[in-house]
Design a protein around this motif. Structure first.
Motif, short mmCIF file in Angstrom:
data_model
loop_
_atom_site.label_atom_id
_atom_site.label_comp_id
_atom_site.label_asym_id
_atom_site.label_seq_id
_atom_site.Cartn_x
_atom_site.Cartn_y
_atom_site.Cartn_z
N VAL A 141 -64.96 -104.11 -15.91
CA VAL A 141 -64.40 -102.82 -16.32
C VAL A 141 -64.54 -101.85 -15.16
O VAL A 141 -65.62 -101.75 -14.55
N LEU A 142 -63.47 -101.14 -14.86
CA LEU A 142 -63.46 -100.18 -13.77
C LEU A 142 -63.39 -98.77 -14.32
O LEU A 142 -62.71 -98.52 -15.33
N GLU A 143 -64.10 -97.85 -13.66
CA GLU A 143 -63.97 -96.42 -13.97
C GLU A 143 -63.57 -95.71 -12.69
O GLU A 143 -64.34 -95.69 -11.72
N ASN A 144 -62.36 -95.18 -12.70
CA ASN A 144 -61.78 -94.56 -11.48
C ASN A 144 -61.83 -95.53 -10.30
O ASN A 144 -62.11 -95.14 -9.16
N GLY A 145 -61.59 -96.79 -10.56
CA GLY A 145 -61.53 -97.80 -9.51
C GLY A 145 -62.83 -98.44 -9.14
O GLY A 145 -62.85 -99.40 -8.36
N GLU A 146 -63.97 -97.96 -9.67
CA GLU A 146 -65.28 -98.52 -9.35
C GLU A 146 -65.77 -99.40 -10.51
O GLU A 146 -65.58 -99.06 -11.68
N VAL A 147 -66.42 -100.51 -10.17
CA VAL A 147 -66.90 -101.44 -11.18
C VAL A 147 -68.06 -100.81 -11.97
O VAL A 147 -69.06 -100.39 -11.39
N ILE A 148 -67.92 -100.77 -13.29
CA ILE A 148 -68.94 -100.20 -14.17
C ILE A 148 -69.69 -101.29 -14.91
O ILE A 148 -70.91 -101.21 -15.11
N ALA A 149 -68.96 -102.33 -15.33
CA ALA A 149 -69.62 -103.39 -16.11
C ALA A 149 -68.94 -104.72 -15.82
O ALA A 149 -67.72 -104.80 -15.68
N GLU A 150 -69.75 -105.75 -15.72
CA GLU A 150 -69.27 -107.13 -15.61
C GLU A 150 -70.41 -108.05 -15.99
O GLU A 150 -71.57 -107.64 -16.05
N GLY A 151 -70.07 -109.30 -16.24
CA GLY A 151 -71.11 -110.26 -16.61
C GLY A 151 -71.57 -110.08 -18.03
O GLY A 151 -70.77 -109.92 -18.95
N GLU A 152 -72.89 -110.06 -18.25
CA GLU A 152 -73.45 -110.11 -19.59
C GLU A 152 -73.13 -108.88 -20.43
O GLU A 152 -72.85 -108.97 -21.61
N ASP A 211 -69.77 -105.42 -24.49
CA ASP A 211 -70.22 -104.21 -25.18
C ASP A 211 -69.67 -102.96 -24.51
O ASP A 211 -69.23 -102.01 -25.19
N ALA A 212 -69.69 -102.94 -23.19
CA ALA A 212 -69.15 -101.78 -22.47
C ALA A 212 -67.66 -101.63 -22.72
O ALA A 212 -67.13 -100.52 -22.88
N LEU A 213 -66.97 -102.77 -22.80
CA LEU A 213 -65.52 -102.72 -23.05
C LEU A 213 -65.23 -102.16 -24.43
O LEU A 213 -64.35 -101.29 -24.59
N GLN A 214 -65.96 -102.63 -25.45
CA GLN A 214 -65.73 -102.13 -26.81
C GLN A 214 -66.01 -100.63 -26.91
O GLN A 214 -65.28 -99.89 -27.57
N GLU A 215 -67.07 -100.19 -26.24
CA GLU A 215 -67.42 -98.76 -26.28
C GLU A 215 -66.32 -97.92 -25.64
O GLU A 215 -65.93 -96.87 -26.16
N ARG A 216 -65.79 -98.37 -24.53
CA ARG A 216 -64.76 -97.59 -23.84
C ARG A 216 -63.40 -97.70 -24.53
O ARG A 216 -62.59 -96.78 -24.44
N ILE A 217 -63.14 -98.79 -25.23
CA ILE A 217 -61.90 -98.87 -26.01
C ILE A 217 -61.96 -97.87 -27.17
O ILE A 217 -60.96 -97.20 -27.48
N HIS A 236 -57.01 -102.81 -29.59
CA HIS A 236 -58.14 -103.57 -30.12
C HIS A 236 -58.34 -104.81 -29.27
O HIS A 236 -57.37 -105.37 -28.74
N ALA A 237 -59.59 -105.21 -29.09
CA ALA A 237 -59.90 -106.44 -28.35
C ALA A 237 -60.90 -107.25 -29.15
O ALA A 237 -61.85 -106.70 -29.73
#
Length: 558
Positions: free
Chosen positions: A146-157, A161-167, A269-270
């Motif tokens: 997941v990127l925020e303004n082009g910078e990596v915020i979350a990946e891997g484990e 959860d980070a994706l669901q929160e930001r969706i 939705h994801a």
């Protein structure tokens, strides 16, 4: 045997069998559309397999959801381009599977058939995900980061959860944006239009004094400036919300390894169906079904929900009932109680009976010609001339849909009401008259209340027919996609001049006009089921009212 035939028992068995077959056919139809429609919302496992022969350089990996399978003869398979082994004969059968691959923006097609002969064993990768997007249909692949303004915020484990929160954050922003664009901007636009019409009317009025005209125009200009300022403020707010929606991006990969960037503002939705337990799948199923009932349509009606169609159908039926009830009841009372019983009345009754058999599309043509072009055009000329050439009531609208259906169902209400009045025992009328009541008092205080259940029976039949009609509605006010509901918070709250969506027309449009047939197929069954349930609910409400009235007047007569 002869005595058994004479006893009439065979006819009883024949009638009972006919009723049983009818009930089985109705239940079978409802069961078919229920199974086909409701199964669409259950999360399907995402499978991965290989097709072709990788040693020959023609193999590829496929990732998608299994939709259905079918068996085809070998000649048909060869004609379809399937590589069939030479040892198979023409009488043999080849099984092929329809796979929903999604990713229409990447592969160019959502669905594809694959022969079982060319498939490897199916796998179910746990991290495979399906994303419901606002455009381009579903995406099926694997999340990477997941990127925020082009910078990596979350990946891997912690990625999921980070994706669901930001969706969830993006969906809240999207709803806020839609609220502003539809309601706040809509209210300002409507008032600006009213001011423009008012300004035009003043300038065309030769009787208004110059001083009064100048004051009125100055007030209008001042109000327009205020609205323009408010509109600019909303534009700033809208721009800020859109920037916030563009902040986050998901980087995902499709089955071939190609990376794709998806803006979180475009995601509805994801879900990762392969990692869900059975209770989680049930919760997911309920959420998807609720979104279908309460959401708005997308992707040319092949995705999203059907709430505007449900709302339009209910509003149309209720308005039709309010229109047809007094006209039908009063006409029946006049024909039964006051009109001279003679050849002319018999001719009128025959005409009413024949009206019930006129094809519904004829009513639509009549509604288009009389209600819209003649009556609506005259209303525009008399009351909305300042808006011309843009029509207000001289175009298809909710009021003309309801009037056309009221005309279509009027014979049903008249006939049922007359039947109810004819079944009132004569001694009840004579008893009322003997007690000193006038004919009018006997009719309105004794006869009509007792005949009310029969009137409600006519309304039940009218509601059932009106809710299921489609052909005449297409001519007088039902559209594929209505931008706004006929009811909102702006005066006069119920907008009779707006077009509406209808469940019956929605089924026709999705089933026969959709460019994506496979995506639309389950929605046709699901929408048909909702329409049947809606008709049953409306009929049950009318039956409940009828039973209450029947018990009330039965107790009064006792």
């Amino acid at each position: 045997m002869k005595s058994w035939w004479k006893s009439g028992a065979p006819w009883i068995w024949l009638n009972g069998g006919a009723v049983a077959i009818s009930v089985i056919m109705v239940l079978g139809l409802i069961g078919l559309i229920a199974v086909r429609g409701l199964s669409h919302f259950y999360p399907t496992e995402i499978v991965e397999f290989q097709v072709g022969d990788p040693e020959l350089g023609i193999g590829q990996m496929i990732l998608g959801e299994h939709v259905r399978s079918e068996s085809i003869p070998v000649p048909v398979a060869r004609d379809a381009g399937i590589a069939v082994p030479p040892e198979l004969e023409n009488d043999d059968i080849v099984v092929r599977h329809l796979i929903k691959q999604g990713n229409r923006d990447v592969t160019g097609q959502d669905f594809a058939w694959y022969a079982e002969l060319q498939m490897s064993e199916w796998q179910a990768p746990v991290d495979a995900m399906r994303i419901e997007r606002r455009e381009w249909g579903d995406f099926i692949g694997f999340p990477l980061r997941v990127l925020e303004n082009g910078e990596v915020i979350a990946e891997g484990e912690g990625l999921w959860d980070a994706l669901q929160e930001r969706i969830a954050r993006s969906n809240n922003l999207y709803r806020e944006l839609r609220q502003i664009e539809r309601n706040d901007v809509g209210i300002i636009s409507a008032e600006m239009e009213q001011l423009r019409i008012r300004q035009r009317a003043l300038q065309r009025n030769p009787d208004i004094a110059a001083d009064a005209l100048a004051i009125e125009l100055e007030n209008i200009s001042a109000r327009q400036a205020e609205l323009q300022s408010a509109f600019q403020d909303l534009q700033v707010e809208i721009s800020a919300l859109r920037n916030a929606l563009n902040r986050d991006t998901l980087v995902a990969s499709v089955v071939g390894g190609q990376e794709v960037q998806i803006r979180l503002g475009d995601i509805v939705h994801a879900v990762q169906p392969n990692s869900l337990s059975f209770p989680q799948k049930v919760v997911e199923y309920a959420q998807e079904f609720w979104k279908f009932i309460s959401g708005e349509p997308r992707e040319a009606n092949t995705a999203g929900g059907i709430f505007p169609a449900i709302f339009g159908t209910v509003t149309m039926v209720l308005l039709m009932s309010l229109i047809v009830s007094p006209f039908g009841v009063l006409a029946a009372i006049y024909l039964r109680e006051y009109a001279h019983q003679g050849p002319l009345l018999r001719l009128i009754r025959i005409s009413v009976y024949n009206l019930a058999g006129v094809p519904s599309i004829v009513y639509g043509v009549f509604g288009l010609g009389f209600f819209i072009y003649t009556l609506g055009g005259s209303i525009d000329q008399l009351f909305y001339s300042d808006r011309l050439p843009s029509p207000t009531f001289g175009s298809p609208a909710l009021i003309w849909v309801s009037l056309t259906l009221a005309l279509l169902t009027l014979p049903v209400v008249i006939v049922s009401t007359e039947e109810g009045l004819s079944r009132i025992p004569v001694n009840i009328r004579q008893g009322s008259l003997a007690l000193g009541a006038t004919k009018s008092e006997t009719l309105w205080r004794v006869v009509v209340p007792i005949a009310t259940p029969a009137m409600m029976t006519g309304m039940i039949l009218a509601i059932a027919r009106a809710a299921g009609e489609v052909a005449p509605l297409m001519l007088v006010g039902v559209v594929k996609l209505a931008p706004t509901l006929p009811v909102d918070g702006s005066f006069p709250f119920l907008h009779l001049d707006r077009q509406i969506m209808h469940l019956g027309f929605h089924i026709y449009d999705v089933g026969f006009q959709s460019p994506n047939v496979e995506a639309a197929r389950p929605l046709v069954y699901a929408t048909a089921l909702v329409l049947v349930i809606l008709i049953i609910v409306l009929n049950l409400a009318a039956i409940s009212i009828r039973n209450r009235l029947r018990e009330k007047f039965r107790a009064a007569s006792d």
